[in-house]
Design an enzyme around this catalytic site. Structure first.
Site, mmCIF file in Angstrom:
data_model
loop_
_atom_site.group_PDB
_atom_site.id
_atom_site.type_symbol
_atom_site.label_atom_id
_atom_site.label_comp_id
_atom_site.label_asym_id
_atom_site.label_seq_id
_atom_site.Cartn_x
_atom_site.Cartn_y
_atom_site.Cartn_z
ATOM 1 N N ASN A 68 0.857 -1.183 0.000
ATOM 2 C CA ASN A 68 0.000 0.000 0.000
ATOM 3 C C ASN A 68 0.896 1.237 0.000
ATOM 4 O O ASN A 68 1.884 1.299 0.730
ATOM 5 C CB ASN A 68 -0.906 -0.018 1.239
ATOM 6 N N HIS A 69 0.549 2.215 -0.806
ATOM 7 C CA HIS A 69 1.378 3.409 -0.966
ATOM 8 C C HIS A 69 1.152 4.479 0.088
ATOM 9 O O HIS A 69 1.841 5.501 0.075
ATOM 10 C CB HIS A 69 1.125 4.045 -2.336
#
Length: 178
Positions: A50-51
């Protein structure tokens, strides 16, 4: 499983995470409901692909990669007046996809916004969070006369399922700082 809530590979009632907020927060980032890895770890944006954390650290000029220590990541967010929560308090879901959410129950946003009056802007981490908020939260806020002055915007999801590049997400997430 050790270290967090077990999330079986079947439809089950899931409980979300508590908000990460203090009285200095002016920005609230709302997801829909944490995914399997996040619930297991009991961490917001706990999937390493996840960024979210990389975006937040980049936006606020951190010279280093996000800390491996979750509490330090939370402190970083709070230091920059960014609160974290999810639209849903609980739901039924198999897996992590928002499309599989059933029987959603929203968090208590009227009480939350009354407890944290410095919050001015709400950013939805993806369209699903925005849709759920509009459906399950806005009618309650309106009925109670709360949150009318909040400014809301939808940003591309930081989820690894959202396949646009980090750079494209970063360009759109810059609005957090404006």
């Amino acid at each position: 499983m050790e270290g967090g809530a077990a999330v079986p590979d079947r439809v089950t009632r899931l409980q979300g995470l508590p908000p990460v907020v203090d009285r200095s927060c002016t920005v609230l980032v709302l997801g829909s409901m944490p995914g399997v890895q996040s619930l297991y770890k009991q961490e917001y944006y706990g999937n390493p692909r996840n960024h979210f954390w990389r975006l937040l650290y980049t936006l606020y000029g951190a010279d280093a990669e996000p800390s491996d220590i979750y509490e330090e990541r939370l402190e970083f967010a709070l230091r920059h007046h960014v609160a974290l929560w999810d639209v849903l308090a609980s739901c039924e879901r198999k897996g992590s996809l928002d499309a599989d959410i059933r029987q959603p129950e929203a968090n208590d946003f009227p009480a939350f916004f009354q407890a944290y009056p410095a919050l001015q802007r709400v950013f939805f981490n993806g369209q699903a969070a925005e849709r759920m908020y509009r459906k399950h939260v806005i009618p309650v806020l309106r009925a109670q006369g709360v949150g009318a002055k909040l400014r809301c915007a939808t940003l591309p999801s930081t989820s690894p399922a959202r396949t646009i590049s980090f750079e494209a997400k970063l360009a759109m997430w810059r609005v957090l700082r404006s």
